[in-house]
Design a protein around this motif. Structure first.
Motif, PDB file in Angstrom:
ATOM      1  N   GLY A 134      49.095  32.314  47.412  1.00 21.11           N
ATOM      2  CA  GLY A 134      48.108  33.172  45.828  1.00 21.11           C
ATOM      3  C   GLY A 134      48.175  31.728  45.349  1.00 21.11           C
ATOM      4  N   HIS A 135      47.138  32.586  44.142  1.00 22.80           N
ATOM      5  CA  HIS A 135      46.662  31.025  42.884  1.00 22.80           C
ATOM      6  C   HIS A 135      46.017  32.682  41.560  1.00 22.80           C
ATOM      7  CE1 HIS A 135      42.458  31.179  43.424  1.00 22.80           C
ATOM      8  NE2 HIS A 135      42.787  31.787  44.880  1.00 22.80           N
ATOM      9  N   PRO A 136      46.418  31.923  40.390  1.00 22.97           N
ATOM     10  CA  PRO A 136      46.468  32.720  39.693  1.00 22.97           C
ATOM     11  C   PRO A 136      44.685  32.429  38.675  1.00 22.97           C
ATOM     12  CG  PRO A 136      47.709  30.867  38.347  1.00 22.97           C
ATOM     13  CD  PRO A 136      47.765  31.290  40.095  1.00 22.97           C
ATOM     14  N   ARG A 137      43.718  33.642  38.885  1.00 20.59           N
ATOM     15  CA  ARG A 137      42.370  34.225  38.863  1.00 20.59           C
ATOM     16  C   ARG A 137      41.988  33.131  36.872  1.00 20.59           C
ATOM     17  NH1 ARG A 137      40.875  36.671  43.249  1.00 20.59           N
ATOM     18  NH2 ARG A 137      42.398  35.707  44.766  1.00 20.59           N
ATOM     19  N   ARG A 138      41.262  32.136  37.011  1.00 22.27           N
ATOM     20  CA  ARG A 138      41.345  31.554  35.207  1.00 22.27           C
ATOM     21  C   ARG A 138      40.239  32.599  34.013  1.00 22.27           C
ATOM     22  NH1 ARG A 138      46.247  30.643  35.115  1.00 22.27           N
ATOM     23  NH2 ARG A 138      46.963  28.654  35.484  1.00 22.27           N
ATOM     24  N   ASN A 139      39.295  33.787  35.492  1.00 25.58           N
ATOM     25  CA  ASN A 139      37.602  33.844  35.058  1.00 25.58           C
ATOM     26  C   ASN A 139      38.507  35.334  33.935  1.00 25.58           C
ATOM     27  OD1 ASN A 139      38.125  34.460  37.452  1.00 25.58           O
ATOM     28  ND2 ASN A 139      36.323  35.539  37.165  1.00 25.58           N
ATOM     29  N   ARG A 140      37.484  35.267  32.921  1.00 26.49           N
ATOM     30  CA  ARG A 140      38.604  36.660  31.669  1.00 26.49           C
ATOM     31  C   ARG A 140      37.763  38.053  32.538  1.00 26.49           C
ATOM     32  NH1 ARG A 140      41.161  35.019  27.189  1.00 26.49           N
ATOM     33  NH2 ARG A 140      41.032  32.490  27.231  1.00 26.49           N
TER      34      ARG A 140
END
Ligand SMILES: *[C@@H]1O[C@H](CO)[C@@H](O)[C@H](O)[C@H]1NC(C)=O
Length: 329
Positions: free
Chosen positions: A207-213
């Motif tokens: 799992g990884h953080p989504r960086r698109n707002r």
């Protein structure tokens, strides 16, 4: 001679590949991370937002575990107005006395209703709680973004009202749950004693953080700067030993308050040095917790603990057929 060495090389290469595969699987699965030693407490203001002690109970069921200790507590987060889901769960997998001699407690967890109809929703919820005595409500606004608060609220409820229970499960309302499989296959294995520091479900390792707002799962670098999430169990349904409730609450003082409740629990586990356990069936080679929708099929469902993506009406419809699984699968 030449052919022989070719075969030898091939054997060595294949063995090495297999060994690497199993070793990495073994390490990923069974290696226990050590607890983190340098901990930075979350800022007071931020922590106040998610801490259960900032909120008051509107509805509570404090006596549920006073005279007995359930083997399993099913905790279902649900929107205050979603009576349809609650009623169907009461008639299907949340039914009382499903398994002889195994005490299972079912509870729904809600925050405050929002929107212009909220007054009526609240009145209905209160009379439903009187009727069924299975609703716990805290006075934070119920929303997708606030699910982390709801999870901490469930941990807090367990730690203060039901510490002597053996296991608890957080399970979403829109799922199919096979309680027999859960209790019989996963939890009561060879009469083993109640586990400690145990949490299982569908483990997510990458799992990884989504960086698109624009994303529903957006997380800013300020809140969570790292590239990856530690291993966590999908929030659709996870099972844990009740000793973890208090430990997760403690760790929550240090975990960055990401609004994804399952990732958040993973961050707390990382702080504690506890790795989630895989729930994989080696005999039929699939995950016991199915976090994708699979078409209903009696025996396929019989071999799984959980399948996601169910509407209340659909659940009600397949339930009578599923009851035949015990005798036919
Ligand atoms: C979460 O709950 C708090 C407390 O009720 C509230 O102030 C806040 O607006 C809620 N957040 C969202 C996104 O609903």
């Amino acid at each position: 001679m030449v052919r022989w060495s070719c075969r030898m090389i091939l054997t060595v290469v294949i063995s090495a590949a297999l060994l690497t595969f199993f070793l990495s699987f073994f390490l990923k699965t069974f290696w226990n991370a050590s607890p983190m030693t340098s901990l930075q407490p979350t800022s007071k203001d931020l922590y106040k937002l998610i801490s259960p002690s900032s909120y008051r109970y509107v509805l509570n069921q404090p006596d549920k575990c006073r005279e007995r200790s359930p083997f399993l507590v099913l905790m279902v987060p649900v929107a205050p107005g979603d009576r349809a889901s609650r009623d169907v769960i009461r008639k299907t997998w949340g039914q009382k006395d499903q398994i002889t001699n195994i005490e299972i407690l079912r509870l729904f967890f809600a925050g405050l209703p929002t929107g212009k109809d909220s007054h009526h929703v609240q009145m209905d919820l209160e009379s439903e709680a009187l009727q069924h005595a299975d609703i716990v409500q805290l006075d934070f606004l119920d929303s997708y973004h606030n699910l982390t608060i709801k999870t901490l609220m469930m941990m807090n409820w367990l730690a203060s009202n039901c510490r002597r229970a053996s296991y608890a499960m957080k399970v979403d309302a829109d799922t199919f749950l096979n309680v027999h499989c859960l209790v019989g296959k996963l939890l009561i294995h060879n009469q083993s004693p109640v586990k400690q520091n145990y949490i299982t479900g569908s483990v997510i390792n990458d799992g990884h953080p989504r960086r698109n707002r624009g994303s529903r799962w957006y997380i800013s670098e300020d809140v969570y700067p790292a590239t990856w999430f530690p291993p966590y169990v999908s929030g659709a349904g996870y099972v844990f030993s009740v000793d973890l409730a208090e430990k997760i609450l403690w760790a929550s003082k240090f975990a960055p308050p990401v609004p994804l409740e399952d990732v958040y629990v993973g961050l707390c586990l990382r702080i504690l040095g506890i790795k989630p356990t895989y729930a994989f069936s080696f005999t039929s080679f699939h995950n016991l917790f199915e976090i994708r929708y699979i078409e209903y099929e009696r025996c396929a469902y019989f071999r799984r603990v959980l399948v996601i993506g169910f509407h209340p009406a659909e659940l009600l419809q397949v339930w009578p057929d599923f009851q035949k699984a015990k005798f036919t699968c």
